[in-house]
Motif scaffolding. Structure first.
Motif, PDB file in Angstrom:
ATOM      1  N   PHE A 193     -14.996   2.117   0.151  1.00 30.80           N
ATOM      2  CA  PHE A 193     -14.580   3.295  -1.707  1.00 30.80           C
ATOM      3  C   PHE A 193     -15.492   4.022  -1.925  1.00 30.80           C
ATOM      4  O   PHE A 193     -16.752   2.744  -2.604  1.00 30.80           O
ATOM      5  CB  PHE A 193     -14.039   3.272  -2.055  1.00 30.80           C
ATOM      6  CG  PHE A 193     -12.648   3.525  -1.694  1.00 30.80           C
ATOM      7  CD1 PHE A 193     -11.759   5.238  -1.520  1.00 30.80           C
ATOM      8  CD2 PHE A 193     -11.639   2.139  -1.122  1.00 30.80           C
ATOM      9  CE1 PHE A 193     -10.410   5.110  -0.787  1.00 30.80           C
ATOM     10  CE2 PHE A 193     -10.579   2.532  -0.356  1.00 30.80           C
ATOM     11  CZ  PHE A 193      -9.746   3.187  -0.375  1.00 30.80           C
TER      12      PHE A 193
ATOM     13  N   TYR B 149      -7.860   8.485  -2.147  1.00 34.71           N
ATOM     14  CA  TYR B 149      -6.955   8.193  -1.672  1.00 34.71           C
ATOM     15  C   TYR B 149      -5.914   8.328  -0.217  1.00 34.71           C
ATOM     16  O   TYR B 149      -5.270   7.969   0.508  1.00 34.71           O
ATOM     17  CB  TYR B 149      -6.068   7.788  -2.472  1.00 34.71           C
ATOM     18  CG  TYR B 149      -6.543   7.355  -4.123  1.00 34.71           C
ATOM     19  CD1 TYR B 149      -6.863   5.950  -4.009  1.00 34.71           C
ATOM     20  CD2 TYR B 149      -6.696   7.796  -5.681  1.00 34.71           C
ATOM     21  CE1 TYR B 149      -7.361   4.969  -5.546  1.00 34.71           C
ATOM     22  CE2 TYR B 149      -7.420   7.526  -6.845  1.00 34.71           C
ATOM     23  CZ  TYR B 149      -7.203   6.198  -5.793  1.00 34.71           C
ATOM     24  OH  TYR B 149      -8.009   5.462  -7.099  1.00 34.71           O
TER      25      TYR B 149
ATOM     26  N   TYR C 259      -8.462  -2.433   1.751  1.00 35.55           N
ATOM     27  CA  TYR C 259      -8.794  -1.705   2.878  1.00 35.55           C
ATOM     28  C   TYR C 259     -10.329  -1.560   3.473  1.00 35.55           C
ATOM     29  O   TYR C 259     -10.490  -1.290   4.766  1.00 35.55           O
ATOM     30  CB  TYR C 259      -8.331  -0.397   2.574  1.00 35.55           C
ATOM     31  CG  TYR C 259      -7.040   0.208   2.214  1.00 35.55           C
ATOM     32  CD1 TYR C 259      -6.766  -0.257   3.439  1.00 35.55           C
ATOM     33  CD2 TYR C 259      -6.691   0.382   1.772  1.00 35.55           C
ATOM     34  CE1 TYR C 259      -4.598  -0.392   3.418  1.00 35.55           C
ATOM     35  CE2 TYR C 259      -5.313   0.489   1.165  1.00 35.55           C
ATOM     36  CZ  TYR C 259      -4.174  -0.049   2.658  1.00 35.55           C
ATOM     37  OH  TYR C 259      -2.959  -0.055   1.793  1.00 35.55           O
TER      38      TYR C 259
ATOM     39  N   LYS D 262      -3.910   4.829   7.509  1.00 34.22           N
ATOM     40  CA  LYS D 262      -4.120   3.965   7.526  1.00 34.22           C
ATOM     41  C   LYS D 262      -2.230   4.217   8.396  1.00 34.22           C
ATOM     42  O   LYS D 262      -1.215   3.424   8.735  1.00 34.22           O
ATOM     43  CB  LYS D 262      -3.446   3.414   6.300  1.00 34.22           C
ATOM     44  CG  LYS D 262      -4.565   2.991   5.620  1.00 34.22           C
ATOM     45  CD  LYS D 262      -5.268   2.061   6.994  1.00 34.22           C
ATOM     46  CE  LYS D 262      -7.087   1.340   6.075  1.00 34.22           C
ATOM     47  NZ  LYS D 262      -7.747   0.609   7.280  1.00 34.22           N
TER      48      LYS D 262
ATOM     49  N   CYS E 149      -7.104   8.133   2.890  1.00 33.16           N
ATOM     50  CA  CYS E 149      -7.077   6.247   4.085  1.00 33.16           C
ATOM     51  C   CYS E 149      -5.279   6.110   4.059  1.00 33.16           C
ATOM     52  O   CYS E 149      -5.115   5.960   4.908  1.00 33.16           O
ATOM     53  CB  CYS E 149      -7.283   5.332   2.309  1.00 33.16           C
ATOM     54  SG  CYS E 149      -6.854   3.937   2.593  1.00 33.16           S
ATOM     55  N   GLU E 150      -4.408   7.027   3.004  1.00 27.75           N
ATOM     56  CA  GLU E 150      -2.760   7.113   3.602  1.00 27.75           C
ATOM     57  C   GLU E 150      -2.844   7.505   4.518  1.00 27.75           C
ATOM     58  O   GLU E 150      -1.704   6.811   5.483  1.00 27.75           O
ATOM     59  CB  GLU E 150      -2.181   7.654   2.226  1.00 27.75           C
ATOM     60  CG  GLU E 150      -0.801   7.596   1.931  1.00 27.75           C
ATOM     61  CD  GLU E 150       0.052   8.041   1.239  1.00 27.75           C
ATOM     62  OE1 GLU E 150       0.251   8.899   1.248  1.00 27.75           O
ATOM     63  OE2 GLU E 150       0.066   7.706   0.824  1.00 27.75           O
TER      64      GLU E 150
ATOM     65  N   ILE F 117     -12.623   0.582   5.599  1.00 23.16           N
ATOM     66  CA  ILE F 117     -12.823   1.860   4.284  1.00 23.16           C
ATOM     67  C   ILE F 117     -13.761   1.451   3.490  1.00 23.16           C
ATOM     68  O   ILE F 117     -13.696   0.075   2.510  1.00 23.16           O
ATOM     69  CB  ILE F 117     -11.341   2.565   3.885  1.00 23.16           C
ATOM     70  CG1 ILE F 117     -10.175   2.803   4.389  1.00 23.16           C
ATOM     71  CG2 ILE F 117     -11.370   3.689   2.829  1.00 23.16           C
ATOM     72  CD1 ILE F 117     -10.691   4.055   5.414  1.00 23.16           C
TER      73      ILE F 117
END
Length: 127
Positions: free
Chosen positions: A83, A63, A99, A70, A66-67, A81
């Motif tokens: 996951f 997470y 995403y 972005k 990804c954050e 992305i």
């Protein structure tokens, strides 16, 4: 034209080996990271076409990776992305859909490759 590069971030050496082998055999250039912090660094240095992220990793989880990606601006903010995780969660599925994609481990290589090809095609079409 060179093949797209894929960032593969997973703290399991077995997953990195198995998934990395499948990606390499499919012709992708694979960039490996064994934790979230190195995943962000490798993405910054190599600007991959797509990232395959485990959710549960030491230091910075999927997470968090990804954050960070972005919020790094172009071109990372548009990075698809995927996951790839053992975590079973409806919220995670929705995040994956937002995403890119969400796949549960263990995943069959052909299923993973189909999702990756679709996500890369969608990203190329959007640009």
């Amino acid at each position: 034209m060179s093949q797209p590069s894929i960032l593969l971030a997973d703290d399991s050496s077995t997953v990195r080996t198995v998934v990395g082998r499948a990606l390499t055999q499919a012709g992708y250039n694979v960039i490996y990271a064994n934790d979230g912090v190195s995943a962000v660094e490798m993405a910054r240095e190599n600007c991959p076409s797509l990232a395959v992220l485990d959710i549960v990793m030491p230091g910075l989880d999927g997470y968090g990776v990804c954050e960070r990606l972005k919020t790094m601006g172009p071109p990372w903010e548009d990075l698809p992305i995927v996951f790839l995780t053992c975590v079973n969660s409806k919220a995670l599925e929705l995040l994956g859909d937002a995403y890119g994609a969400y796949l549960r481990k263990p995943v069959q290589p052909d299923q993973l490759l189909a999702v990756i090809e679709k996500q890369i095609a969608l990203a190329l079409k959007a640009n």
